[in-house]
Design a protein around this motif. Structure first.
Motif, PDB file in Angstrom:
ATOM      1  N   GLU A   1      -5.196   6.438   9.388  1.00  0.00           N
ATOM      2  CA  GLU A   1      -5.836   7.672   9.855  1.00  0.00           C
ATOM      3  C   GLU A   1      -5.836   8.768   8.782  1.00  0.00           C
ATOM      4  OE1 GLU A   1      -4.231   9.146  13.474  1.00  0.00           O
ATOM      5  OE2 GLU A   1      -4.804   7.368  14.645  1.00  0.00           O
ATOM      6  N   ASN A   2      -4.830   8.757   7.895  1.00  0.00           N
ATOM      7  CA  ASN A   2      -4.660   9.872   6.960  1.00  0.00           C
ATOM      8  C   ASN A   2      -5.001   9.547   5.498  1.00  0.00           C
ATOM      9  OD1 ASN A   2      -3.239  12.178   8.620  1.00  0.00           O
ATOM     10  ND2 ASN A   2      -2.274  10.258   9.248  1.00  0.00           N
ATOM     11  N   ARG A   3      -5.342   8.316   5.209  1.00  0.00           N
ATOM     12  CA  ARG A   3      -5.606   7.931   3.817  1.00  0.00           C
ATOM     13  C   ARG A   3      -6.741   8.756   3.204  1.00  0.00           C
ATOM     14  NH1 ARG A   3      -4.542   3.912   0.154  1.00  0.00           N
ATOM     15  NH2 ARG A   3      -3.043   2.983   1.583  1.00  0.00           N
ATOM     16  N   SER A   4      -7.843   8.921   3.950  1.00  0.00           N
ATOM     17  CA  SER A   4      -8.994   9.667   3.406  1.00  0.00           C
ATOM     18  C   SER A   4      -8.613  11.102   3.067  1.00  0.00           C
ATOM     19  CB  SER A   4     -10.151   9.651   4.407  1.00  0.00           C
ATOM     20  OG  SER A   4     -10.598   8.340   4.617  1.00  0.00           O
ATOM     21  N   ALA A   5      -7.884  11.776   3.970  1.00  0.00           N
ATOM     22  CA  ALA A   5      -7.481  13.167   3.745  1.00  0.00           C
ATOM     23  C   ALA A   5      -6.565  13.283   2.532  1.00  0.00           C
ATOM     24  CB  ALA A   5      -6.778  13.712   4.986  1.00  0.00           C
TER      25      ALA A   5
ATOM     26  N   ILE B   1       2.618   8.081  -1.822  1.00  0.00           N
ATOM     27  CA  ILE B   1       2.536   9.448  -1.277  1.00  0.00           C
ATOM     28  C   ILE B   1       2.485   9.395   0.252  1.00  0.00           C
ATOM     29  CG2 ILE B   1       1.053  11.488  -1.087  1.00  0.00           C
ATOM     30  CD1 ILE B   1       0.213  10.952  -4.021  1.00  0.00           C
ATOM     31  N   LEU B   2       1.702   8.467   0.792  1.00  0.00           N
ATOM     32  CA  LEU B   2       1.600   8.321   2.250  1.00  0.00           C
ATOM     33  C   LEU B   2       2.946   7.890   2.842  1.00  0.00           C
ATOM     34  CD1 LEU B   2      -1.887   6.601   2.412  1.00  0.00           C
ATOM     35  CD2 LEU B   2      -1.296   8.718   3.595  1.00  0.00           C
ATOM     36  N   ALA B   3       3.639   6.996   2.141  1.00  0.00           N
ATOM     37  CA  ALA B   3       4.953   6.546   2.617  1.00  0.00           C
ATOM     38  C   ALA B   3       5.928   7.719   2.669  1.00  0.00           C
ATOM     39  CB  ALA B   3       5.491   5.447   1.717  1.00  0.00           C
ATOM     40  N   GLY B   4       5.859   8.582   1.649  1.00  0.00           N
ATOM     41  CA  GLY B   4       6.719   9.759   1.633  1.00  0.00           C
ATOM     42  C   GLY B   4       6.382  10.729   2.744  1.00  0.00           C
ATOM     43  N   ALA B   5       5.075  10.898   3.005  1.00  0.00           N
ATOM     44  CA  ALA B   5       4.643  11.796   4.075  1.00  0.00           C
ATOM     45  C   ALA B   5       5.101  11.288   5.440  1.00  0.00           C
ATOM     46  CB  ALA B   5       3.117  11.928   4.049  1.00  0.00           C
ATOM     47  N   TRP B   6       5.046   9.946   5.628  1.00  0.00           N
ATOM     48  CA  TRP B   6       5.508   9.362   6.890  1.00  0.00           C
ATOM     49  C   TRP B   6       7.006   9.563   7.064  1.00  0.00           C
ATOM     50  CZ3 TRP B   6       4.248   7.585  11.498  1.00  0.00           C
ATOM     51  CH2 TRP B   6       5.133   6.757  12.180  1.00  0.00           C
ATOM     52  N   LYS B   7       7.734   9.419   5.976  1.00  0.00           N
ATOM     53  CA  LYS B   7       9.186   9.579   6.028  1.00  0.00           C
ATOM     54  C   LYS B   7       9.573  10.999   6.431  1.00  0.00           C
ATOM     55  CE  LYS B   7      13.313   8.581   3.286  1.00  0.00           C
ATOM     56  NZ  LYS B   7      13.824   8.149   1.952  1.00  0.00           N
ATOM     57  N   GLU B   8       8.796  11.994   5.959  1.00  0.00           N
ATOM     58  CA  GLU B   8       9.102  13.396   6.247  1.00  0.00           C
ATOM     59  C   GLU B   8       8.475  13.889   7.546  1.00  0.00           C
ATOM     60  OE1 GLU B   8       7.788  15.514   2.827  1.00  0.00           O
ATOM     61  OE2 GLU B   8       9.214  14.537   1.463  1.00  0.00           O
TER      62      GLU B   8
END
Length: 228
Positions: free
Chosen positions: A22-26, A42-49
């Motif tokens: 859902e968030n890859r494009s953004a 970066i997405l993995a880090g965002a999910w973690k936080e």
């Protein structure tokens, strides 16, 4: 009825994969210069936080999808005959085997496993392939194969020698690579040193003893016959 595994309901995405999809494009718009690998990090880090309350939204959506998937899968299986179910099970087994094989090959590439040695014909093929233009790949391969078959032994020799040299290269590189794999605790990737199973000494001794006993009984019977 032409039912195939393509008609089988698709397994739902887990919460993390749903989030990244859902968030890859953004995130791509915010980080246009990064590679796909870096973007995944970066997405993995965002999910973690991500706060637990927001993660729960994705987890709840996943639970609903899993419930729906269970109902769809039961309905799908109910319409299969025993023969169709067996055929689809075998198709599924082959698909999983192919995936495992592809994953294993990718892993070996990442681990830097040396390339297998080429044969004399393969070296000849790579040299002559670009020379044959304007025909299909199949026709080109056939033409080169026929040329190899007609090639005099004296002209084949340089290619065969290159193949021998490549075999030596492969063996040397494999020894170094296997030593490295042992250090990494990946003995499962090391070639087996013994190709044939050797008979155990105990089994051999048992067979010898059995043979001796059998011969002894025969001799005993021969001695008894005259007395009878």
């Amino acid at each position: 009825r032409g039912i195939s595994s393509d008609q089988r309901p698709k397994r739902p995405l887990n919460a993390y994969i749903r989030f990244t999809k859902e968030n890859r494009s953004a995130f791509r718009e915010k980080n246009p210069e990064v590679s796909s690998t870096e973007l995944t990090k970066i997405l993995a880090g965002a999910w973690k936080e991500l706060p637990a309350s927001q993660k729960q939204v994705y987890e709840e959506a996943g639970k609903r999808d899993w419930q729906r998937y269970g109902e769809q899968l039961a309905k799908y299986k109910a319409q299969l005959t025993p023969a169709e179910a067996a055929a689809l099970k075998e198709e599924r087994r082959r698909q999983l085997a192919k995936r495992r094989s592809r994953r294993a090959k990718r892993e070996l590439t990442v681990l830097g496993k040396p390339k297998r040695p080429r044969s004399g014909f393969n070296i000849f093929l790579s040299e002559k392939f670009q020379e044959s233009e304007g025909i299909s790949t199949v026709a080109k391969l056939k033409k080169i194969y026929d040329a190899w078959q007609k090639l005099p032994t004296s002209q084949k020799q340089p290619y065969l020698q290159l193949a021998e040299d490549d075999k030596v290269r492969y063996e040397n590189e494999m020894k170094s690579w296997e030593a490295k794999m042992v250090e990494l605790g990946r003995e499962d990737l090391v070639r087996s040193k013994t190709k044939r199973l050797k008979k155990k000494p105990a089994e051999t001794a048992k067979k010898v003893e059995t043979a001796r006993t059998s011969l002894g009984k025969r001799a005993e019977l021969k001695l008894k016959k005259p007395e009878e």
